[in-house]
Scaffold this active site. Structure first.
Site, PDB file in Angstrom:
ATOM      1  N   SER A  17       0.833  -1.207   0.000  1.00 13.72           N
ATOM      2  CA  SER A  17       0.000   0.000   0.000  1.00 13.72           C
ATOM      3  C   SER A  17       0.866   1.256   0.000  1.00 13.72           C
ATOM      4  O   SER A  17       1.840   1.340   0.737  1.00 13.72           O
ATOM      5  CB  SER A  17      -0.879   0.032   1.250  1.00 13.72           C
ATOM      6  OG  SER A  17      -1.525  -1.197   1.408  1.00 13.72           O
TER       7      SER A  17
ATOM      8  N   MET B  13      -0.740  -8.106   7.785  1.00 13.08           N
ATOM      9  CA  MET B  13      -1.377  -9.325   7.269  1.00 13.08           C
ATOM     10  C   MET B  13      -0.706  -9.873   6.010  1.00 13.08           C
ATOM     11  O   MET B  13      -1.343 -10.564   5.217  1.00 13.08           O
ATOM     12  CB  MET B  13      -2.849  -9.039   6.957  1.00 13.08           C
ATOM     13  CG  MET B  13      -3.636  -8.463   8.107  1.00 13.08           C
ATOM     14  SD  MET B  13      -5.268  -7.960   7.567  1.00 13.08           S
ATOM     15  CE  MET B  13      -5.831  -6.989   8.983  1.00 13.08           C
ATOM     16  N   SER B  14       0.567  -9.553   5.824  1.00 13.00           N
ATOM     17  CA  SER B  14       1.235 -10.058   4.608  1.00 13.00           C
ATOM     18  C   SER B  14       2.688 -10.401   4.932  1.00 13.00           C
ATOM     19  O   SER B  14       3.053 -10.567   6.097  1.00 13.00           O
ATOM     20  CB  SER B  14       1.175  -8.990   3.499  1.00 13.00           C
ATOM     21  OG  SER B  14       1.977  -7.877   3.843  1.00 13.00           O
TER      22      SER B  14
ATOM     23  N   ALA C  93       1.873  -2.458   4.545  1.00 12.87           N
ATOM     24  CA  ALA C  93       1.274  -1.539   5.511  1.00 12.87           C
ATOM     25  C   ALA C  93       1.180  -2.280   6.838  1.00 12.87           C
ATOM     26  O   ALA C  93       0.917  -3.485   6.844  1.00 12.87           O
ATOM     27  CB  ALA C  93      -0.116  -1.138   5.045  1.00 12.87           C
TER      28      ALA C  93
ATOM     29  N   TYR D 188      -5.863 -13.746   3.766  1.00 13.88           N
ATOM     30  CA  TYR D 188      -7.236 -13.333   4.119  1.00 13.88           C
ATOM     31  C   TYR D 188      -8.153 -13.241   2.892  1.00 13.88           C
ATOM     32  O   TYR D 188      -9.372 -13.202   3.028  1.00 13.88           O
ATOM     33  CB  TYR D 188      -7.239 -12.009   4.903  1.00 13.88           C
ATOM     34  CG  TYR D 188      -6.743 -10.791   4.154  1.00 13.88           C
ATOM     35  CD1 TYR D 188      -7.501 -10.199   3.136  1.00 13.88           C
ATOM     36  CD2 TYR D 188      -5.525 -10.207   4.469  1.00 13.88           C
ATOM     37  CE1 TYR D 188      -7.044  -9.096   2.448  1.00 13.88           C
ATOM     38  CE2 TYR D 188      -5.062  -9.094   3.793  1.00 13.88           C
ATOM     39  CZ  TYR D 188      -5.825  -8.557   2.781  1.00 13.88           C
ATOM     40  OH  TYR D 188      -5.364  -7.465   2.096  1.00 13.88           O
ATOM     41  N   GLU D 189      -7.572 -13.213   1.713  1.00 15.91           N
ATOM     42  CA  GLU D 189      -8.408 -13.205   0.500  1.00 15.91           C
ATOM     43  C   GLU D 189      -8.975 -14.595   0.220  1.00 15.91           C
ATOM     44  O   GLU D 189      -9.805 -14.758  -0.672  1.00 15.91           O
ATOM     45  CB  GLU D 189      -7.575 -12.779  -0.709  1.00 15.91           C
ATOM     46  CG  GLU D 189      -7.118 -11.331  -0.677  1.00 15.91           C
ATOM     47  CD  GLU D 189      -6.180 -11.033  -1.835  1.00 15.91           C
ATOM     48  OE1 GLU D 189      -6.675 -10.757  -2.943  1.00 15.91           O
ATOM     49  OE2 GLU D 189      -4.948 -11.103  -1.641  1.00 15.91           O
TER      50      GLU D 189
ATOM     51  N   HIS E 196      -9.826   0.882   7.276  1.00 11.19           N
ATOM     52  CA  HIS E 196      -9.037   0.712   6.056  1.00 11.19           C
ATOM     53  C   HIS E 196      -8.776   2.076   5.414  1.00 11.19           C
ATOM     54  O   HIS E 196      -7.714   2.301   4.832  1.00 11.19           O
ATOM     55  CB  HIS E 196      -9.777  -0.217   5.091  1.00 11.19           C
ATOM     56  CG  HIS E 196      -8.997  -0.540   3.844  1.00 11.19           C
ATOM     57  ND1 HIS E 196      -7.768  -1.152   3.869  1.00 11.19           N
ATOM     58  CD2 HIS E 196      -9.271  -0.331   2.532  1.00 11.19           C
ATOM     59  CE1 HIS E 196      -7.315  -1.307   2.634  1.00 11.19           C
ATOM     60  NE2 HIS E 196      -8.209  -0.811   1.798  1.00 11.19           N
TER      61      HIS E 196
ATOM     62  N   ASN F  32      -1.091   3.167  10.966  1.00 11.14           N
ATOM     63  CA  ASN F  32      -2.017   3.450  12.071  1.00 11.14           C
ATOM     64  C   ASN F  32      -1.386   2.954  13.370  1.00 11.14           C
ATOM     65  O   ASN F  32      -0.476   2.124  13.335  1.00 11.14           O
ATOM     66  CB  ASN F  32      -3.342   2.690  11.844  1.00 11.14           C
ATOM     67  CG  ASN F  32      -3.115   1.194  11.630  1.00 11.14           C
ATOM     68  OD1 ASN F  32      -2.705   0.769  10.541  1.00 11.14           O
ATOM     69  ND2 ASN F  32      -3.334   0.406  12.652  1.00 11.14           N
TER      70      ASN F  32
ATOM     71  N   HIS G 117      -2.971 -12.397  -0.511  1.00 10.04           N
ATOM     72  CA  HIS G 117      -3.018 -12.530   0.938  1.00 10.04           C
ATOM     73  C   HIS G 117      -3.847 -13.739   1.346  1.00 10.04           C
ATOM     74  O   HIS G 117      -4.842 -14.075   0.699  1.00 10.04           O
ATOM     75  CB  HIS G 117      -3.662 -11.282   1.561  1.00 10.04           C
ATOM     76  CG  HIS G 117      -3.040  -9.989   1.154  1.00 10.04           C
ATOM     77  ND1 HIS G 117      -3.361  -9.350  -0.029  1.00 10.04           N
ATOM     78  CD2 HIS G 117      -2.124  -9.206   1.757  1.00 10.04           C
ATOM     79  CE1 HIS G 117      -2.656  -8.229  -0.125  1.00 10.04           C
ATOM     80  NE2 HIS G 117      -1.901  -8.125   0.953  1.00 10.04           N
TER      81      HIS G 117
ATOM     82  N   HIS H 246      -4.863  -3.047  -4.913  1.00 11.44           N
ATOM     83  CA  HIS H 246      -3.809  -4.005  -5.264  1.00 11.44           C
ATOM     84  C   HIS H 246      -4.076  -4.492  -6.694  1.00 11.44           C
ATOM     85  O   HIS H 246      -4.855  -5.416  -6.914  1.00 11.44           O
ATOM     86  CB  HIS H 246      -3.827  -5.214  -4.319  1.00 11.44           C
ATOM     87  CG  HIS H 246      -3.241  -4.949  -2.970  1.00 11.44           C
ATOM     88  ND1 HIS H 246      -1.903  -5.060  -2.708  1.00 11.44           N
ATOM     89  CD2 HIS H 246      -3.807  -4.573  -1.813  1.00 11.44           C
ATOM     90  CE1 HIS H 246      -1.672  -4.765  -1.442  1.00 11.44           C
ATOM     91  NE2 HIS H 246      -2.815  -4.466  -0.875  1.00 11.44           N
TER      92      HIS H 246
HETATM   93  N1  HPA Z   1      -3.159  -4.662  11.807  1.00  7.72           N
HETATM   94  C1  HPA Z   1      -3.000  -5.571  10.827  1.00  7.72           C
HETATM   95  N2  HPA Z   1      -2.704  -5.243   9.578  1.00  7.72           N
HETATM   96  C2  HPA Z   1      -2.554  -3.943   9.289  1.00  7.72           C
HETATM   97  C3  HPA Z   1      -2.709  -2.939  10.255  1.00  7.72           C
HETATM   98  C4  HPA Z   1      -3.031  -3.315  11.582  1.00  7.72           C
HETATM   99  O1  HPA Z   1      -3.182  -2.498  12.508  1.00  7.72           O
HETATM  100  N3  HPA Z   1      -2.493  -1.752   9.636  1.00  7.72           N
HETATM  101  C5  HPA Z   1      -2.214  -2.037   8.334  1.00  7.72           C
HETATM  102  N4  HPA Z   1      -2.247  -3.366   8.120  1.00  7.72           N
END
Ligand code: HPA
Length: 275
Positions: A33, A214-215, A116, A88-89, A250, A238, A86, A64
């Site tokens: 990202s 998550m990657s 990210a 999660y996809e 997001h 964040n 990913h 993406h």
């Molecule tokens: N947690 C998990 N994955 C993320 C986060 C988070 O706070 N920020 C960006 N990707």
């Protein structure tokens, strides 16, 4: 068990890419990202949509795209992956790392990833960057599960140094020259797609994590198993859950990824000029 066709699928995908590309780079950059706009700054020599590559998964996440480029980045011939896969996809970690094996088969020796991540360590503030020194992948299904791919590496690979020190030193040097603050820290993988709870973040902090995302981890495992050097940089998008007290979104992640885009791109360009 492993799909017996996995290795032949990898070779088929590699063969297709070889047929489309005159000069094969020995480095691959995966854009997370915020780094997407980097592709506007390079003139690509070849562009291959993922759907053209046999057995390549499709990307499903907004932001993406699915495109493999060959381009010169700061003079260095590079594969650029615009879009990644990913867990999660709905992909297995084997699917998510298919491209890593394809790159290894093409002779790529260095994998550079960006992602990210949420800042767990309070030093890691939104829109700052962190180079990954090590990871915690205890929650990650191993991409090496099942029959070992002996063509790439051993059954029980050492993980003492997944992230290459000399590459890390190069990017630290690049950051110093550009006066871009660059943290160093441990990345913790979570499966997602839900963000973590505050209790989970407290637990991950106790485990030694500095940032969470998550990657990257499955890819780093597959790359190190394939004998590749790995560098990974997180854009802190964040504060991790519970740290600021604000809910995560997001949108915030994308906004901060975009806010740091200028720095991440400048840093990558400088780093590539040193490769
Ligand atoms: N947690 C998990 N994955 C993320 C986060 C988070 O706070 N920020 C960006 N990707």
């Amino acid at each position: 068990m492993t799909d017996p066709d996995y290795y032949s699928n990898v070779l088929e995908a590699a063969e297709y890419i070889r047929s489309q590309v005159t000069d094969i780079p020995d480095v691959c950059l995966v854009l997370g990202s915020g780094l997407g706009p980097l592709t506007d700054r390079v003139s690509s020599i070849s562009t291959i949509p993922y759907e053209k590559i046999p057995h390549f998964p499709r990307t499903t996440v907004a932001g993406h795209e699915g495109m493999l480029l060959v381009a010169k980045l700061s003079g260095r011939l590079t594969f650029i992956m615009k879009g990644r896969f990913h867990y999660y996809e709905g992909y297995s970690t084997k699917d998510a790392t298919f491209y890593v094996r394809v790159m290894a088969s093409l002779g790529v020796k260095t994998l550079v990833m960006t992602n990210a991540a949420g800042g767990i360590n309070e030093k890691m503030k939104p829109s700052e960057l962190m180079v990954i020194t090590d990871h915690i992948g205890l929650f990650c299904d191993s991409p090496l599960r099942g029959a070992n791919l002996d063509e790439f590496g051993p059954r029980f690979p050492d993980q003492t140094q997944v992230y290459d020190v000399s590459l890390r030193n190069k990017i630290i040097e690049a950051a110093e020259e550009l006066q871009i603050p660059l943290h160093q820290g441990v990345y913790v993988y979570t499966r997602g797609p839900q963000y973590e709870t505050p209790a989970e973040i407290r637990a991950l902090k106790t485990l030694g994590g500095d940032a969470v995302g998550m990657s990257t981890v499955a890819e780093a495992i597959a790359a190190s198993h394939s004998g590749m050097k790995v560098l990974a940089v997180s854009c802190i998008t964040n504060y991790a859950a519970g740290i600021s007290g604000q809910p995560l979104s997001h949108d915030e992640v994308m906004q901060n990824a975009n806010a740091s885009s200028k720095n991440s791109i400048a840093l990558m360009e400088k780093f590539f000029s040193k490769l």
